[in-house]
Design a protein around this motif. Structure first.
Motif, PDB file in Angstrom:
ATOM      1  N   VAL A   1      51.047  50.401  39.748  1.00  0.00           N
ATOM      2  CA  VAL A   1      49.813  50.258  40.138  1.00  0.00           C
ATOM      3  C   VAL A   1      48.473  51.133  39.972  1.00  0.00           C
ATOM      4  O   VAL A   1      47.692  50.649  39.549  1.00  0.00           O
ATOM      5  N   ILE A   2      48.941  52.320  40.227  1.00  0.00           N
ATOM      6  CA  ILE A   2      48.087  53.424  39.400  1.00  0.00           C
ATOM      7  C   ILE A   2      47.927  53.417  38.111  1.00  0.00           C
ATOM      8  O   ILE A   2      46.524  53.605  37.765  1.00  0.00           O
ATOM      9  N   ALA A   3      48.497  53.291  37.339  1.00  0.00           N
ATOM     10  CA  ALA A   3      48.489  53.258  35.909  1.00  0.00           C
ATOM     11  C   ALA A   3      47.724  52.072  35.459  1.00  0.00           C
ATOM     12  O   ALA A   3      46.629  52.357  34.524  1.00  0.00           O
ATOM     13  N   LEU A   4      47.961  50.838  35.977  1.00  0.00           N
ATOM     14  CA  LEU A   4      47.176  49.646  35.692  1.00  0.00           C
ATOM     15  C   LEU A   4      45.799  49.858  36.118  1.00  0.00           C
ATOM     16  O   LEU A   4      44.814  49.297  35.417  1.00  0.00           O
ATOM     17  N   THR A   5      45.571  50.278  37.291  1.00  0.00           N
ATOM     18  CA  THR A   5      44.367  50.360  37.783  1.00  0.00           C
ATOM     19  C   THR A   5      43.580  51.427  36.964  1.00  0.00           C
ATOM     20  O   THR A   5      42.209  51.116  36.704  1.00  0.00           O
ATOM     21  N   LEU A   6      44.019  52.557  36.858  1.00  0.00           N
ATOM     22  CA  LEU A   6      43.176  53.632  36.044  1.00  0.00           C
ATOM     23  C   LEU A   6      42.828  53.044  34.665  1.00  0.00           C
ATOM     24  O   LEU A   6      41.790  53.381  34.040  1.00  0.00           O
ATOM     25  N   TYR A   7      43.718  52.459  33.979  1.00  0.00           N
ATOM     26  CA  TYR A   7      43.883  51.964  32.673  1.00  0.00           C
ATOM     27  C   TYR A   7      42.623  50.740  32.463  1.00  0.00           C
ATOM     28  O   TYR A   7      41.534  50.999  31.827  1.00  0.00           O
TER      29      TYR A   7
END
Length: 220
Positions: free
Chosen positions: A94-100
């Motif tokens: 979730v964090i990776a997709l959000t930041l990207y």
């Protein structure tokens, strides 16, 4: 149909987790992306530079590397301990997709903001509105009307990017084919069902896009 019906225990949870991953990361990306867009058009040079630096770095970094950093680098650095909670890899996804995705949302919003006539901002300042009030009450509502198609395209890309999480111990739609192979099922047929379900998930967003475009075009 046999492949689908015999493996509902894979398709059901897999796509439910995909939808959950998409909704959480999509919401986070929209919020963070708007904040970044505000930084990029800020009159403060330091804030503009910070927003531009973030967008430049993240947009030019492969999503797989972003996943790798949160899934493996954090535990190795001792920042988190995966034994503390079993759902860490889902949270990391979730964090990776959000930041990207936020970097792309930012650019879409910035393009929308640039479509608003400069006179609107000047009139707002003449009325005594602060920068935040000007963006929230005058600029962003108009910008949102212009960015519906590219924003939906960005969210569609996010939905497809969720499949990358399958390579980082997150069970969702991208993991179905691997599990089908272990069961000896026809992977080609299984992947065809996965593709069909993704089309079904995209249809509501496309309909929403057309509805908003029609409504706001009439409002104009």
């Amino acid at each position: 149909m046999d492949v689908l019906l015999d493996n509902l225990d894979l398709y059901g949870p897999g796509f439910l987790d995909t939808v959950e991953l998409f909704l959480l990361s999509g919401t986070g990306a929209l919020v963070l992306g708007v904040v970044l867009a505000m930084l990029r058009v800020s009159p403060v040079p330091v804030l503009r530079a910070a927003g531009a630096t973030y967008v430049t770095i993240v947009r030019n970094t492969p999503l797989t590397l972003v996943f790798f950093f949160f899934a493996f680098a954090f535990p190795l650095l001792g920042i988190v301990n995966t034994r503390d909670f079993g759902s860490y890899y889902f949270v990391a996804a979730v964090i990776a997709l959000t930041l990207y995705t936020a970097a792309f949302v930012c650019e879409v919003m910035r393009a929308g903001i640039n479509t608003v006539p400069v006179g609107q901002a000047e009139a707002s300042r003449a009325l005594g509105l602060t920068f935040g009030q000007m963006l929230g009450s005058v600029v962003l509502p108009q910008a949102l009307r212009a960015v519906v198609p590219p924003m939906v395209s960005t969210l569609n890309a996010l939905l497809k990017n969720t499949t990358i999480a399958a390579g980082f111990s997150v069970f969702q739609a991208g993991s179905i084919s691997l599990n089908l192979a272990e069961r000896g099922e026809d992977q080609l047929v299984g992947l065809a069902w996965v593709a069909l379900f993704f089309v079904v998930l995209v249809i509501p967003m496309t309909l929403l896009q057309r509805s908003l475009e029609k409504r706001w075009s009439i409002a104009r």
